[in-house]
Design an enzyme around this catalytic site. Sequence first.
Site, mmCIF file in Angstrom:
data_model
loop_
_atom_site.group_PDB
_atom_site.id
_atom_site.type_symbol
_atom_site.label_atom_id
_atom_site.label_comp_id
_atom_site.label_asym_id
_atom_site.label_seq_id
_atom_site.Cartn_x
_atom_site.Cartn_y
_atom_site.Cartn_z
ATOM 1 N N HIS A 1 4.433 1.421 -7.961
ATOM 2 C CA HIS A 1 3.346 0.442 -7.903
ATOM 3 C C HIS A 1 2.429 0.591 -9.127
ATOM 4 C CE1 HIS A 1 4.106 1.323 -3.480
ATOM 5 N NE2 HIS A 1 4.267 0.003 -3.506
ATOM 6 N N SER B 1 9.639 5.189 -3.336
ATOM 7 C CA SER B 1 9.423 4.253 -2.244
ATOM 8 C C SER B 1 8.434 4.859 -1.263
ATOM 9 C CB SER B 1 10.759 3.991 -1.522
ATOM 10 O OG SER B 1 10.519 3.373 -0.269
ATOM 11 N N GLY C 1 0.798 -1.217 0.000
ATOM 12 C CA GLY C 1 0.000 0.000 0.000
ATOM 13 C C GLY C 1 0.831 1.268 0.000
ATOM 14 N N TYR C 2 0.136 2.385 0.254
ATOM 15 C CA TYR C 2 0.711 3.724 0.132
ATOM 16 C C TYR C 2 1.343 3.860 -1.256
ATOM 17 C CZ TYR C 2 1.437 8.199 2.249
ATOM 18 O OH TYR C 2 1.333 9.532 2.546
ATOM 19 N N LEU C 3 0.482 3.637 -2.237
ATOM 20 C CA LEU C 3 0.938 3.430 -3.613
ATOM 21 C C LEU C 3 1.508 4.695 -4.243
ATOM 22 C CD1 LEU C 3 -2.041 1.206 -4.842
ATOM 23 C CD2 LEU C 3 0.097 0.503 -3.728
ATOM 24 N N HIS C 4 2.546 4.497 -5.045
ATOM 25 C CA HIS C 4 3.172 5.581 -5.809
ATOM 26 C C HIS C 4 3.340 5.120 -7.251
ATOM 27 C CE1 HIS C 4 6.653 3.034 -5.362
ATOM 28 N NE2 HIS C 4 6.605 3.149 -4.051
HETATM 29 P P1 AMP Z 1 5.945 -2.557 -1.575
HETATM 30 O O1 AMP Z 1 4.594 -1.944 -1.447
HETATM 31 O O2 AMP Z 1 7.055 -1.622 -1.230
HETATM 32 O O3 AMP Z 1 6.035 -3.910 -0.919
HETATM 33 O O4 AMP Z 1 6.140 -2.830 -3.120
HETATM 34 C C1 AMP Z 1 5.221 -3.586 -3.860
HETATM 35 C C2 AMP Z 1 5.789 -3.890 -5.216
HETATM 36 O O5 AMP Z 1 6.052 -2.670 -5.905
HETATM 37 C C3 AMP Z 1 7.124 -4.644 -5.136
HETATM 38 O O6 AMP Z 1 7.168 -5.638 -6.154
HETATM 39 C C4 AMP Z 1 8.125 -3.553 -5.371
HETATM 40 O O7 AMP Z 1 9.339 -4.016 -5.922
HETATM 41 C C5 AMP Z 1 7.395 -2.666 -6.338
HETATM 42 N N1 AMP Z 1 7.957 -1.322 -6.299
HETATM 43 C C6 AMP Z 1 8.124 -0.536 -5.194
HETATM 44 N N2 AMP Z 1 8.751 0.615 -5.535
HETATM 45 C C7 AMP Z 1 9.002 0.538 -6.864
HETATM 46 C C8 AMP Z 1 9.645 1.401 -7.804
HETATM 47 N N3 AMP Z 1 10.160 2.580 -7.456
HETATM 48 N N4 AMP Z 1 9.721 1.007 -9.094
HETATM 49 C C9 AMP Z 1 9.219 -0.202 -9.474
HETATM 50 N N5 AMP Z 1 8.601 -1.054 -8.640
HETATM 51 C C10 AMP Z 1 8.492 -0.698 -7.350
#
Ligand code: AMP
Length: 284
Positions: free
Chosen positions: A37, A185, A31-34
């Site tokens: 994601h 992130s 979550g807290y999508l950017h």
């Molecule tokens: P998270 O919510 O941080 O667990 O990330 C979820 C998914 O999004 C994971 O597969 C991450 O590798 C991917 N992700 C997070 N940040 C990025 C980014 N800057 N670029 C590409 N994929 C990302």
Amino acid sequence: MKITGQKREVKEIVKQWRAEGLSVGLVPTMGYLHEGHESLIRRAASENDRVVVSDFVNPTQFGPGEDLESYPRDIDRDAAVCEAAGASLIFHPQPEEMYAGDACTFVDMTGLTAELCGKSRPIHFRGVCTVVAKLFNIVRPDRAYFGQKDGQQLSVIRRMVRDLDFDIEIVGCPIVREADGLAKSSRNTYLSEEERKAALVLSRAVRLGKDMAENGEKSADVIVKAMTELIDREPLARIDYVKAVNAVNIEPVSVMEPPVMVAMAVFIGKTRLIDNFVYEGEDR
Ligand code: AMP
């Protein structure tokens, strides 16, 4: 687009899609999508008839003293991002729905987790593999999408899928960065203005290492040393690791024999950030 916290409901909806002959993509997130994601969701939507996004801050992948409680959460904003990017369903369970109180089965890995984040965060990948295996069983997607941002995680998931015979295609997606280079992130929200500037040292080191590799430097040790020296010059940065490994089995390498992943974790103040690049060789 629908949001549910119930596993049973996810299974029912996916079963219906299957009956209609539709393909299903899964994007696991905390979550807290950017935009990072979002790029995964858009890719999934372009390659599948339906996309499920899981939005779950998974407690079992956080160690003691890590940021489980303070991890940012905003499901309303996430829902808007998912909808705009083409998702059909968000699975947003509470921890009690995900894990029975007496759950005692985990997916553990004996290789690939000894280095990098696995070394600094000893229970992390057990938590990741367990929750991702559970999500795979709940959603049963045709394809699942993971970012190269978490490079070790991508290799670990590929290995788990191979070793446990999940019939799921794992799609790796490139790192999405801010205009100035910082890898996007959810944890960037922890950074003060001063730390945000200091955090650029990670992407600068990635750029330096990548340029050296592409310009023919064959010694991983020389590349890692140059990157380490660059990061060490930033007073707010404290290196957890900078390391070159084989991108498939995560074993340390000292020669840039592709595929090599040069990965780092660096504390900027109290915030631990990661970044990496993969060297695939000259003619790729
Ligand atoms: P998270 O919510 O941080 O667990 O990330 C979820 C998914 O999004 C994971 O597969 C991450 O590798 C991917 N992700 C997070 N940040 C990025 C980014 N800057 N670029 C590409 N994929 C990302």
